[in-house]
Design an enzyme around this catalytic site. Structure first.
Site, PDB file in Angstrom:
ATOM      1  NE  ARG A 258     -35.411 -54.640 -30.136  1.00 29.08           N
ATOM      2  CZ  ARG A 258     -34.533 -55.117 -29.266  1.00 29.08           C
ATOM      3  NH1 ARG A 258     -34.907 -55.998 -28.361  1.00 29.08           N
ATOM      4  NH2 ARG A 258     -33.269 -54.727 -29.302  1.00 29.08           N
TER       5      ARG A 258
ATOM      6  N   GLY B   3     -28.778 -49.903 -22.288  1.00 29.63           N
ATOM      7  CA  GLY B   3     -29.752 -49.796 -21.200  1.00 29.63           C
ATOM      8  C   GLY B   3     -29.270 -50.551 -19.970  1.00 29.63           C
TER       9      GLY B   3
ATOM     10  NE  ARG C 249     -27.348 -59.210 -14.698  1.00 32.42           N
ATOM     11  CZ  ARG C 249     -27.992 -58.650 -15.718  1.00 32.42           C
ATOM     12  NH1 ARG C 249     -27.392 -58.489 -16.877  1.00 32.42           N
ATOM     13  NH2 ARG C 249     -29.251 -58.244 -15.580  1.00 32.42           N
TER      14      ARG C 249
ATOM     15  CE  LYS D  43     -36.814 -54.947 -23.935  1.00 32.30           C
ATOM     16  NZ  LYS D  43     -36.116 -55.032 -22.660  1.00 32.30           N
TER      17      LYS D  43
ATOM     18  NE  ARG E 208     -30.980 -58.404 -28.411  1.00 30.90           N
ATOM     19  CZ  ARG E 208     -29.833 -59.069 -28.359  1.00 30.90           C
ATOM     20  NH1 ARG E 208     -29.479 -59.865 -29.349  1.00 30.90           N
ATOM     21  NH2 ARG E 208     -29.026 -58.969 -27.319  1.00 30.90           N
TER      22      ARG E 208
ATOM     23  CG  ASP F  82     -33.238 -58.932 -25.375  1.00 32.87           C
ATOM     24  OD1 ASP F  82     -34.045 -57.991 -25.252  1.00 32.87           O
ATOM     25  OD2 ASP F  82     -32.249 -59.079 -24.626  1.00 32.87           O
TER      26      ASP F  82
ATOM     27  CE  LYS G 245     -26.963 -56.810 -25.373  1.00 34.55           C
ATOM     28  NZ  LYS G 245     -27.603 -55.808 -24.481  1.00 34.55           N
ATOM     29  CB  SER G 246     -27.328 -60.515 -19.621  1.00 26.95           C
ATOM     30  OG  SER G 246     -28.342 -59.975 -20.418  1.00 26.95           O
TER      31      SER G 246
ATOM     32  NE  ARG H  89     -33.947 -48.726 -24.235  1.00 25.66           N
ATOM     33  CZ  ARG H  89     -33.244 -49.847 -24.161  1.00 25.66           C
ATOM     34  NH1 ARG H  89     -32.002 -49.882 -24.630  1.00 25.66           N
ATOM     35  NH2 ARG H  89     -33.767 -50.921 -23.626  1.00 25.66           N
TER      36      ARG H  89
HETATM   37  C1  S3P Z   1     -31.196 -57.261 -19.880  1.00 27.22           C
HETATM   38  C2  S3P Z   1     -32.547 -57.279 -19.590  1.00 27.22           C
HETATM   39  C3  S3P Z   1     -33.598 -57.090 -20.595  1.00 27.22           C
HETATM   40  C4  S3P Z   1     -33.069 -57.234 -22.013  1.00 27.22           C
HETATM   41  C5  S3P Z   1     -31.758 -56.549 -22.218  1.00 27.22           C
HETATM   42  C6  S3P Z   1     -30.707 -57.073 -21.259  1.00 27.22           C
HETATM   43  C7  S3P Z   1     -30.231 -57.456 -18.790  1.00 27.22           C
HETATM   44  O1  S3P Z   1     -34.116 -55.773 -20.442  1.00 27.22           O
HETATM   45  O2  S3P Z   1     -34.022 -56.769 -22.930  1.00 27.22           O
HETATM   46  O3  S3P Z   1     -31.290 -56.754 -23.546  1.00 27.22           O
HETATM   47  O4  S3P Z   1     -29.053 -57.745 -19.075  1.00 27.22           O
HETATM   48  O5  S3P Z   1     -30.633 -57.325 -17.621  1.00 27.22           O
HETATM   49  P1  S3P Z   1     -35.296 -55.445 -19.384  1.00 27.22           P
HETATM   50  O6  S3P Z   1     -34.804 -55.710 -18.046  1.00 27.22           O
HETATM   51  O7  S3P Z   1     -35.593 -53.997 -19.596  1.00 27.22           O
HETATM   52  O8  S3P Z   1     -36.435 -56.330 -19.778  1.00 27.22           O
END
Ligand code: S3P
Length: 439
Positions: A361, A104, A30, A357, A403, A330, A25-26, A132
């Site tokens: 959680r 987020g 990007r 989150k 999650r 996560d 996902k991350s 958030r």
């Molecule tokens: C993420 C960073 C994390 C993670 C989120 C994805 C990212 O959050 O919990 O699911 O893709 O940069 P935080 O940066 O708030 O810790």
């Protein structure tokens, strides 16, 4: 109303064979973001078609970027518009309105990019997203000269962003957060001098690795005390890349846990991203006694990946704390569930971030574990889980947190009797088709 519950029954047989999990996902987020502000055509393979990443695609389409999606093979082509080519609203002075859904990552990273544009914008998400904390990005972006404000004045989205001249800053964050770090670094692309972000421990570094690939001048150092600094120089242009997204270790975690818990299991999970800033769940499982073998390690675009062979294991409690926490933030709900089935006590601490989150959680994991008969005490920055007694099936809620739904689907496999998870469809956020994989 359509029933959005799922019934999970104890696993009648072991988890054997070979699977792959959807793309990270991350990294998917990007790849679209950086492709959109790069010059040329970025081709992304194994893109995660989850709702969060689709929110990112929607935002950049609204910003004038042509993005072609072939859902079946997970192929996305981003026709980049260059660092200064995003488009605002046609009418002068009107803000372009972007819906960031439940994401987020989209909200915080896109804010960093929008802070550097010459048009106004307004970002807003769903009810959960709009509670958030956003001060964590508003503060550093404002220090850089961005004109960003919380429309309701409560430090949350909707966020209104006006054009502003950005300056480089040296910023130290209180928490290790890749979203905050990335937001600042992305704004730093548009600043008139270098920007650096120091965090108390290294958070996931996909932004640094990928931006380097796109041609940005990024550097990183980790000091002996564990603090980590990432720096970026102002940028003239980024250049398109081909990106192959590895399988998401956060999604693999549910199957790793299922194989560890269900007797007789031996499961090969192929092509999983094992970037050390993300792989804390593997070390935690191994420290608990989990039998996990890392096979065929390889690299693509600076991101390591491997195949994971996971075998049923008897687990024992451990302490999970310190700089390990950001590397499995996560996966902590899944780790907590494993701890409930492990002999002895597990302590999770230094993890107050769990409270902000997609749900709180600490509260939601505690509520569901207790409903299944587990002895668990929530703390300010984690929880204490006294494991080893059998858990029973129960009626649980996902609290609309993907999650939580997936972690407790695994709990239901290893518990006695039937488990019902309400609001179970939220798994689509990061793992569309999760229950089919399971079945
Ligand atoms: C993420 C960073 C994390 C993670 C989120 C994805 C990212 O959050 O919990 O699911 O893709 O940069 P935080 O940066 O708030 O810790």
């Amino acid at each position: 109303m359509r029933d959005n519950s799922r019934i999970i029954r104890p696993a009648g047989r072991p988890f054997n064979g070979e699977i792959t999990v959807p793309g990270d996902k991350s990294i998917s987020h990007r790849a679209v973001m950086f492709g959109a502000i790069a010059k040329g055509t970025t081709r992304i393979r194994n893109f995660l078609m989850g709702a969060d990443c689709l929110s990112t695609i929607d935002c950049f389409r609204r910003l004038g970027v042509q993005i072609d999606v072939e859902a079946a093979p997970g192929q996305v082509t981003v026709h980049g518009r260059g660092l200064r080519g995003l488009k605002g609203q046609q009418e002068p002075a009107a803000s372009i309105v972007l819906d960031t859904g439940n994401s987020g990552t989209t909200t915080r990273l896109v804010s960093g990019i929008l802070a550097g544009q010459d048009f106004p914008s307004l970002l807003s998400g769903d009810a959960s997203l709009n509670t958030r904390p956003m001060k964590r990005i508003m503060e550093p972006l404002s220090q850089m000269g961005a004109r960003i404000r919380s429309v309701k004045g409560n430090g949350c989205a909707p966020l209104a962003i006006e054009p502003g001249q950005l300056h480089g800053i040296q910023y130290t964050t209180k928490v290790a957060s890749a979203q905050v770090k990335s937001s600042i670094l992305l704004a730093g692309l548009y600043a008139d001098s270098s920007t650096s972000v120091t965090e108390p421990a290294l958070s996931r570094n996909h932004t640094e690795l990928m931006l380097k690939g796109f041609g940005a001048d990024v550097s990183s150092i980790i000091k002996e005390d564990g603090t980590a600094t990432a720096s970026i120089a102002p940028c003239r242009e980024l250049y398109a890349q081909d990106i192959i997204v590895p399988g998401d270790i956060s999604s693999a975690a549910y199957f790793i846990a299922a194989a560890l818990l269900v007797p007789g299991s031996s499961l090969l999970i192929k092509n999983v991203g094992i970037n050390p800033t993300r792989a804390g769940f593997l070390s935690v499982c191994r420290s608990m006694g989990g039998d996990i073998t890392i096979l065929s390690e390889r690299q693509a675009g600076g991101e390591p990946s491997a195949d994971l062979l996971v075998k049923h294991s008897s687990l024992h409690g451990i302490t999970i704390e310190g700089s390990l926490i950001p590397t499995l933030i996560d996966e902590l709900p899944m780790a907590a569930v494993l701890a409930a089935f492990a002999d002895g006590t597990t302590v999770i601490r230094d993890a107050a971030e769990l409270k902000v989150k997609e749900s709180d959680r600490i509260a939601t994991v505690t509520a569901n574990l207790r409903a299944m008969g587990c002895d668990v005490t929530p703390t300010d920055d984690g929880m204490i889980i006294r494991g080893g007694s059998p858990l029973h099936g129960a009626v649980l809620d996902s609290y609309l947190d993907h999650r939580i739904a997936m972690s407790f689907a695994v709990a239901g496999l290893a518990a006695d009797g039937e488990t019902r998870i309400r609001n179970a469809n939220c798994v689509d956020i990061s793992f569309p088709g999760f229950y089919d994989y399971f079945n």
